[in-house]
Design a protein around this motif. Sequence first.
Motif, PDB file in Angstrom:
ATOM      1  N   TYR A   3      -7.890  25.778 -12.387  1.00  0.00           N
ATOM      2  CA  TYR A   3      -7.375  26.011 -13.733  1.00  0.00           C
ATOM      3  C   TYR A   3      -6.324  27.093 -13.689  1.00  0.00           C
ATOM      4  O   TYR A   3      -6.475  28.085 -12.977  1.00  0.00           O
ATOM      5  CB  TYR A   3      -8.497  26.442 -14.687  1.00  0.00           C
ATOM      6  N   THR A   5      -4.087  29.439 -16.456  1.00  0.00           N
ATOM      7  CA  THR A   5      -3.997  29.828 -17.858  1.00  0.00           C
ATOM      8  C   THR A   5      -2.803  30.736 -18.061  1.00  0.00           C
ATOM      9  O   THR A   5      -2.571  31.647 -17.272  1.00  0.00           O
ATOM     10  CB  THR A   5      -5.288  30.560 -18.304  1.00  0.00           C
ATOM     11  N   GLU A   7      -0.211  32.401 -21.487  1.00  0.00           N
ATOM     12  CA  GLU A   7      -0.134  32.539 -22.940  1.00  0.00           C
ATOM     13  C   GLU A   7       1.184  33.148 -23.379  1.00  0.00           C
ATOM     14  O   GLU A   7       1.876  33.806 -22.603  1.00  0.00           O
ATOM     15  CB  GLU A   7      -1.299  33.344 -23.487  1.00  0.00           C
ATOM     16  N   LYS A  36      -4.142  26.075 -21.031  1.00  0.00           N
ATOM     17  CA  LYS A  36      -4.943  25.964 -19.809  1.00  0.00           C
ATOM     18  C   LYS A  36      -4.630  24.613 -19.162  1.00  0.00           C
ATOM     19  O   LYS A  36      -4.791  23.566 -19.779  1.00  0.00           O
ATOM     20  CB  LYS A  36      -6.437  26.057 -20.101  1.00  0.00           C
TER      21      LYS A  36
END
Length: 139
Positions: A3, A5, A7, A36
Amino acid sequence: MYYLTAEASFDGAHFLYDYIGKCSNLHGHRWRVILKIKTERLQEEGQQRGMVIDFKDVKQALKTETDYFDHAFVFEKDTLKQKTIEALNEENFVMRIVDFRPTAENFAKYFFDRFVSYGFYVEEVTVYETPNNSATYKI
């Protein structure tokens, strides 16, 4: 499963048409968008070997998408009178007309679809409307 991630955020104004309460009035938020991405395997060749995807590419997509709404008045199509829109245009206000009610839930789905269009294997997108309130869209 891997994963990744990332932002970004944007400041924008909105209102909720046909809503009974404070949110029917024009107000603003610092919207925080968390993306994600997932994959079962890391890339095996080239410059991105050992990566899910280059963070540079993810950051650029996030910036492009959030900058579009930054310091803009976001509102749902057909919720303002044409003369209101004309007056705001005359004042050079930045407006973004969307086909959805501008809620955190709908922004999460909107950004999910946009990031899929970049070719990302999106796991989920979370949009914070306030520091304590968020909505997540995932398949």
